[in-house]
Scaffold this motif. Sequence first.
Motif, PDB file in Angstrom:
ATOM      1  N   ASP A 206     -17.892 -13.989 -10.284  1.00 15.41           N
ATOM      2  CA  ASP A 206     -17.870 -15.150 -11.181  1.00 15.41           C
ATOM      3  C   ASP A 206     -16.545 -15.901 -11.072  1.00 15.41           C
ATOM      4  O   ASP A 206     -16.502 -17.128 -11.067  1.00 15.41           O
ATOM      5  CB  ASP A 206     -18.101 -14.721 -12.634  1.00 15.41           C
ATOM      6  CG  ASP A 206     -19.513 -14.234 -12.881  1.00 15.41           C
ATOM      7  OD1 ASP A 206     -20.405 -14.496 -12.043  1.00 15.41           O
ATOM      8  OD2 ASP A 206     -19.730 -13.562 -13.918  1.00 15.41           O
ATOM      9  N   ALA A 207     -15.452 -15.156 -10.962  1.00 15.03           N
ATOM     10  CA  ALA A 207     -14.135 -15.777 -10.836  1.00 15.03           C
ATOM     11  C   ALA A 207     -14.016 -16.537  -9.514  1.00 15.03           C
ATOM     12  O   ALA A 207     -13.471 -17.645  -9.476  1.00 15.03           O
ATOM     13  CB  ALA A 207     -13.033 -14.734 -10.964  1.00 15.03           C
ATOM     14  N   VAL A 208     -14.555 -15.961  -8.434  1.00 13.13           N
ATOM     15  CA  VAL A 208     -14.534 -16.645  -7.139  1.00 13.13           C
ATOM     16  C   VAL A 208     -15.338 -17.936  -7.219  1.00 13.13           C
ATOM     17  O   VAL A 208     -14.905 -18.986  -6.737  1.00 13.13           O
ATOM     18  CB  VAL A 208     -15.074 -15.728  -6.017  1.00 13.13           C
ATOM     19  CG1 VAL A 208     -15.352 -16.504  -4.746  1.00 13.13           C
ATOM     20  CG2 VAL A 208     -14.096 -14.607  -5.742  1.00 13.13           C
ATOM     21  N   ALA A 209     -16.511 -17.855  -7.843  1.00 14.78           N
ATOM     22  CA  ALA A 209     -17.344 -19.052  -7.982  1.00 14.78           C
ATOM     23  C   ALA A 209     -16.625 -20.130  -8.789  1.00 14.78           C
ATOM     24  O   ALA A 209     -16.667 -21.317  -8.442  1.00 14.78           O
ATOM     25  CB  ALA A 209     -18.673 -18.692  -8.643  1.00 14.78           C
ATOM     26  N   ALA A 210     -15.950 -19.728  -9.859  1.00 20.20           N
ATOM     27  CA  ALA A 210     -15.210 -20.695 -10.672  1.00 20.20           C
ATOM     28  C   ALA A 210     -14.067 -21.321  -9.879  1.00 20.20           C
ATOM     29  O   ALA A 210     -13.812 -22.532  -9.983  1.00 20.20           O
ATOM     30  CB  ALA A 210     -14.663 -20.022 -11.927  1.00 20.20           C
ATOM     31  N   LEU A 211     -13.380 -20.521  -9.078  1.00 18.40           N
ATOM     32  CA  LEU A 211     -12.290 -21.058  -8.256  1.00 18.40           C
ATOM     33  C   LEU A 211     -12.820 -22.016  -7.194  1.00 18.40           C
ATOM     34  O   LEU A 211     -12.207 -23.041  -6.911  1.00 18.40           O
ATOM     35  CB  LEU A 211     -11.508 -19.921  -7.596  1.00 18.40           C
ATOM     36  CG  LEU A 211     -10.624 -19.084  -8.523  1.00 18.40           C
ATOM     37  CD1 LEU A 211     -10.078 -17.871  -7.786  1.00 18.40           C
ATOM     38  CD2 LEU A 211      -9.492 -19.917  -9.094  1.00 18.40           C
ATOM     39  N   ARG A 212     -13.965 -21.676  -6.610  1.00 23.92           N
ATOM     40  CA  ARG A 212     -14.530 -22.540  -5.558  1.00 23.92           C
ATOM     41  C   ARG A 212     -14.994 -23.890  -6.095  1.00 23.92           C
ATOM     42  O   ARG A 212     -14.905 -24.892  -5.400  1.00 23.92           O
ATOM     43  CB  ARG A 212     -15.676 -21.839  -4.860  1.00 23.92           C
ATOM     44  CG  ARG A 212     -15.226 -20.700  -3.988  1.00 23.92           C
ATOM     45  CD  ARG A 212     -16.318 -20.310  -3.008  1.00 23.92           C
ATOM     46  NE  ARG A 212     -15.944 -19.174  -2.213  1.00 23.92           N
ATOM     47  CZ  ARG A 212     -15.134 -19.213  -1.177  1.00 23.92           C
ATOM     48  NH1 ARG A 212     -14.618 -20.343  -0.817  1.00 23.92           N
ATOM     49  NH2 ARG A 212     -14.845 -18.124  -0.499  1.00 23.92           N
ATOM     50  N   ARG A 213     -15.497 -23.908  -7.307  1.00 25.55           N
ATOM     51  CA  ARG A 213     -15.973 -25.181  -7.849  1.00 25.55           C
ATOM     52  C   ARG A 213     -14.910 -25.879  -8.700  1.00 25.55           C
ATOM     53  O   ARG A 213     -15.182 -26.914  -9.286  1.00 25.55           O
ATOM     54  CB  ARG A 213     -17.268 -24.970  -8.617  1.00 25.55           C
ATOM     55  CG  ARG A 213     -17.168 -24.211  -9.882  1.00 25.55           C
ATOM     56  CD  ARG A 213     -18.497 -24.170 -10.658  1.00 25.55           C
ATOM     57  NE  ARG A 213     -18.330 -23.420 -11.866  1.00 25.55           N
ATOM     58  CZ  ARG A 213     -18.484 -22.113 -11.979  1.00 25.55           C
ATOM     59  NH1 ARG A 213     -18.868 -21.413 -10.945  1.00 25.55           N
ATOM     60  NH2 ARG A 213     -18.283 -21.499 -13.119  1.00 25.55           N
ATOM     61  N   ALA A 214     -13.712 -25.318  -8.724  1.00 21.83           N
ATOM     62  CA  ALA A 214     -12.635 -25.884  -9.541  1.00 21.83           C
ATOM     63  C   ALA A 214     -12.301 -27.298  -9.083  1.00 21.83           C
ATOM     64  O   ALA A 214     -12.145 -27.564  -7.892  1.00 21.83           O
ATOM     65  CB  ALA A 214     -11.388 -25.009  -9.463  1.00 21.83           C
ATOM     66  N   ASN A 215     -12.205 -28.174 -10.038  1.00 24.63           N
ATOM     67  CA  ASN A 215     -11.821 -29.554  -9.792  1.00 24.63           C
ATOM     68  C   ASN A 215     -11.021 -30.021 -11.008  1.00 24.63           C
ATOM     69  O   ASN A 215     -11.511 -30.805 -11.817  1.00 24.63           O
ATOM     70  CB  ASN A 215     -13.059 -30.423  -9.573  1.00 24.63           C
ATOM     71  CG  ASN A 215     -12.698 -31.801  -9.100  1.00 24.63           C
ATOM     72  OD1 ASN A 215     -11.571 -32.059  -8.708  1.00 24.63           O
ATOM     73  ND2 ASN A 215     -13.673 -32.699  -9.135  1.00 24.63           N
ATOM     74  N   PRO A 216      -9.790 -29.495 -11.146  1.00 26.82           N
ATOM     75  CA  PRO A 216      -9.011 -29.824 -12.347  1.00 26.82           C
ATOM     76  C   PRO A 216      -8.755 -31.326 -12.429  1.00 26.82           C
ATOM     77  O   PRO A 216      -8.552 -31.982 -11.403  1.00 26.82           O
ATOM     78  CB  PRO A 216      -7.694 -29.076 -12.152  1.00 26.82           C
ATOM     79  CG  PRO A 216      -7.920 -28.117 -11.039  1.00 26.82           C
ATOM     80  CD  PRO A 216      -9.058 -28.635 -10.242  1.00 26.82           C
ATOM     81  N   PRO A 217      -8.755 -31.868 -13.634  1.00 30.84           N
ATOM     82  CA  PRO A 217      -8.488 -33.303 -13.775  1.00 30.84           C
ATOM     83  C   PRO A 217      -7.043 -33.638 -13.395  1.00 30.84           C
ATOM     84  O   PRO A 217      -6.136 -32.842 -13.586  1.00 30.84           O
ATOM     85  CB  PRO A 217      -8.739 -33.573 -15.265  1.00 30.84           C
ATOM     86  CG  PRO A 217      -8.703 -32.246 -15.924  1.00 30.84           C
ATOM     87  CD  PRO A 217      -9.026 -31.219 -14.900  1.00 30.84           C
ATOM     88  N   VAL A 218      -6.865 -34.819 -12.840  1.00 30.01           N
ATOM     89  CA  VAL A 218      -5.538 -35.305 -12.471  1.00 30.01           C
ATOM     90  C   VAL A 218      -5.002 -36.119 -13.638  1.00 30.01           C
ATOM     91  O   VAL A 218      -5.702 -36.972 -14.187  1.00 30.01           O
ATOM     92  CB  VAL A 218      -5.608 -36.159 -11.184  1.00 30.01           C
ATOM     93  CG1 VAL A 218      -4.259 -36.760 -10.853  1.00 30.01           C
ATOM     94  CG2 VAL A 218      -6.122 -35.317 -10.022  1.00 30.01           C
ATOM     95  N   VAL A 219      -3.765 -35.812 -14.028  1.00 32.51           N
ATOM     96  CA  VAL A 219      -3.116 -36.510 -15.145  1.00 32.51           C
ATOM     97  C   VAL A 219      -1.827 -37.153 -14.648  1.00 32.51           C
ATOM     98  O   VAL A 219      -1.369 -36.887 -13.525  1.00 32.51           O
ATOM     99  CB  VAL A 219      -2.826 -35.538 -16.318  1.00 32.51           C
ATOM    100  CG1 VAL A 219      -4.129 -35.003 -16.909  1.00 32.51           C
ATOM    101  CG2 VAL A 219      -1.941 -34.397 -15.882  1.00 32.51           C
ATOM    102  N   MET A 220      -1.239 -37.985 -15.487  1.00 27.40           N
ATOM    103  CA  MET A 220      -0.030 -38.705 -15.095  1.00 27.40           C
ATOM    104  C   MET A 220       1.093 -37.746 -14.682  1.00 27.40           C
ATOM    105  O   MET A 220       1.715 -37.918 -13.652  1.00 27.40           O
ATOM    106  CB  MET A 220       0.447 -39.603 -16.236  1.00 27.40           C
ATOM    107  CG  MET A 220       1.658 -40.427 -15.869  1.00 27.40           C
ATOM    108  SD  MET A 220       1.397 -41.519 -14.471  1.00 27.40           S
ATOM    109  CE  MET A 220       0.575 -42.854 -15.258  1.00 27.40           C
ATOM    110  N   ARG A 221       1.369 -36.729 -15.482  1.00 25.43           N
ATOM    111  CA  ARG A 221       2.378 -35.716 -15.153  1.00 25.43           C
ATOM    112  C   ARG A 221       1.696 -34.358 -15.210  1.00 25.43           C
ATOM    113  O   ARG A 221       1.347 -33.885 -16.280  1.00 25.43           O
ATOM    114  CB  ARG A 221       3.548 -35.787 -16.140  1.00 25.43           C
ATOM    115  CG  ARG A 221       4.396 -37.040 -15.942  1.00 25.43           C
ATOM    116  CD  ARG A 221       5.659 -37.073 -16.779  1.00 25.43           C
ATOM    117  NE  ARG A 221       6.477 -35.877 -16.768  1.00 25.43           N
ATOM    118  CZ  ARG A 221       7.321 -35.535 -15.798  1.00 25.43           C
ATOM    119  NH1 ARG A 221       7.444 -36.279 -14.747  1.00 25.43           N
ATOM    120  NH2 ARG A 221       8.048 -34.444 -15.901  1.00 25.43           N
ATOM    121  N   GLY A 222       1.521 -33.770 -14.064  1.00 24.60           N
ATOM    122  CA  GLY A 222       0.828 -32.486 -14.005  1.00 24.60           C
ATOM    123  C   GLY A 222       1.379 -31.613 -12.901  1.00 24.60           C
ATOM    124  O   GLY A 222       2.381 -31.937 -12.264  1.00 24.60           O
TER     125      GLY A 222
END
Length: 162
Positions: free
Chosen positions: A39-55
């Motif tokens: 489950d953790a591998v699947a979550a990492l593979r589909r990860a698409n964190p939002p891009v913010v101004m300062r991140g």
Amino acid sequence: MPSYEFSVVLRGYDPRAVDALLASAVAALTTADESARADAVAALRRANPPVVMRGFDRAQVDSAIASLTAQLEGAPRSDPDPDLPDGRSVHVAEFDVALRGYDVAAVDRLVEQVGRALTSESATARAEAAIAVRQAVFAVKFRGYARHQVDRFLQQIARELA
């Protein structure tokens, strides 16, 4: 248990989203439950964190995600592997991360194959690993494994497998 510190840059990944994603993946590293790891591998593979101004620096986070994915997909745990004789565990080589180095996931896969071959009683597994070491060509990526360390490791392993 690994901890991660990332540079804060303009137009980076949202720190809260990255922290939540990595926290669950790191927690999965400590469990023997294969479904939790999957489950953790699947979550990492589909990860698409939002891009913010300062991140968080996106390349650094992507490298950490690739490393964690490789570890969760087959890196040995600290407990003995029941499939190995005498309950031995497979050891993974450690390399420094360089600005421009070899692809982390590809190197980790080869190191895992070599580790299993070295602890195996199978001549076939050792031969296949020896061929893989001789034919190994890695892409150079931003924030990859230090090339000279990986090359030295491959030379040493080729001698052991011969």
